[in-house]
Design a protein around this motif. Sequence first.
Motif, PDB file in Angstrom:
ATOM      1  N   ALA A  25      71.834   7.941 -59.071  1.00 44.92           N
ATOM      2  CA  ALA A  25      71.807   7.474 -57.683  1.00 44.92           C
ATOM      3  C   ALA A  25      73.167   6.933 -57.267  1.00 44.92           C
ATOM      4  CB  ALA A  25      70.732   6.406 -57.507  1.00 44.92           C
ATOM      5  N   SER A  26      73.815   6.199 -58.148  1.00 47.84           N
ATOM      6  CA  SER A  26      75.135   5.651 -57.832  1.00 47.84           C
ATOM      7  C   SER A  26      76.179   6.756 -57.715  1.00 47.84           C
ATOM      8  CB  SER A  26      75.554   4.646 -58.897  1.00 47.84           C
ATOM      9  OG  SER A  26      74.671   3.557 -58.919  1.00 47.84           O
ATOM     10  N   ARG A  35      73.496   7.320 -48.865  1.00 52.70           N
ATOM     11  CA  ARG A  35      72.588   6.596 -49.751  1.00 52.70           C
ATOM     12  C   ARG A  35      71.522   7.527 -50.303  1.00 52.70           C
ATOM     13  NH1 ARG A  35      70.816   0.571 -48.816  1.00 52.70           N
ATOM     14  NH2 ARG A  35      69.905   0.275 -50.838  1.00 52.70           N
ATOM     15  N   ALA A  36      71.312   7.480 -51.614  1.00 53.32           N
ATOM     16  CA  ALA A  36      70.251   8.264 -52.232  1.00 53.32           C
ATOM     17  C   ALA A  36      68.909   7.687 -51.804  1.00 53.32           C
ATOM     18  CB  ALA A  36      70.376   8.231 -53.749  1.00 53.32           C
ATOM     19  N   LEU A  64      62.307   1.033 -57.377  1.00 53.25           N
ATOM     20  CA  LEU A  64      62.553  -0.394 -57.599  1.00 53.25           C
ATOM     21  C   LEU A  64      63.459  -0.985 -56.521  1.00 53.25           C
ATOM     22  CD1 LEU A  64      62.896  -0.649 -61.468  1.00 53.25           C
ATOM     23  CD2 LEU A  64      61.019  -1.415 -60.023  1.00 53.25           C
ATOM     24  N   ARG A  65      64.479  -0.245 -56.105  1.00 53.46           N
ATOM     25  CA  ARG A  65      65.367  -0.741 -55.054  1.00 53.46           C
ATOM     26  C   ARG A  65      64.597  -0.959 -53.753  1.00 53.46           C
ATOM     27  NH1 ARG A  65      69.534   3.386 -53.008  1.00 53.46           N
ATOM     28  NH2 ARG A  65      67.664   4.064 -51.932  1.00 53.46           N
ATOM     29  N   ASN A  66      63.786   0.033 -53.386  1.00 54.16           N
ATOM     30  CA  ASN A  66      63.005  -0.090 -52.150  1.00 54.16           C
ATOM     31  C   ASN A  66      61.961  -1.195 -52.251  1.00 54.16           C
ATOM     32  OD1 ASN A  66      64.504   2.041 -51.186  1.00 54.16           O
ATOM     33  ND2 ASN A  66      62.889   3.554 -51.486  1.00 54.16           N
ATOM     34  N   THR A  67      61.386  -1.372 -53.428  1.00 53.76           N
ATOM     35  CA  THR A  67      60.362  -2.401 -53.619  1.00 53.76           C
ATOM     36  C   THR A  67      60.957  -3.798 -53.528  1.00 53.76           C
ATOM     37  OG1 THR A  67      59.088  -0.911 -55.022  1.00 53.76           O
ATOM     38  CG2 THR A  67      58.599  -3.249 -55.197  1.00 53.76           C
ATOM     39  N   VAL A  68      62.097  -4.003 -54.174  1.00 54.80           N
ATOM     40  CA  VAL A  68      62.740  -5.324 -54.127  1.00 54.80           C
ATOM     41  C   VAL A  68      63.182  -5.642 -52.703  1.00 54.80           C
ATOM     42  CG1 VAL A  68      64.769  -6.621 -54.893  1.00 54.80           C
ATOM     43  CG2 VAL A  68      63.413  -5.344 -56.539  1.00 54.80           C
TER      44      VAL A  68
END
Length: 108
Positions: A25-26, A35-36, A64-68
């Motif tokens: 993703a990075s 943005r991925a 996890l990124r979207n959840t946080v």
Amino acid sequence: MTIQPSALEALQSLLIGFAFAGLLASAFELFTAQRADFKLLEMGGLAAVASVPVVVFSAPFLILRNTVRGRQIEGRPFMFVMLASMTAAVWGMASGRVVLDLLHMLGA
């Protein structure tokens, strides 16, 4: 106290899956300045087909990124965060297993 080889292999798959997801993703964000995200699949055409491997293997990181962010911004309930984290963990373990198998095939 000893750890079973199958548990160690599952942990290794999980860690490799999350690490590879974050790396992919990075790297995508670095090279495309975009943005991925799962929305890459909605673009249609050849771009959507080309983004399938990126989305599939970076999905644990994306989830996890979207959840946080959803927890911080929208105040999503804890149960939602827990279920999303469990989904990301299972997906990360599966993709980590695929990455490890590919590395073993290339090394053999």
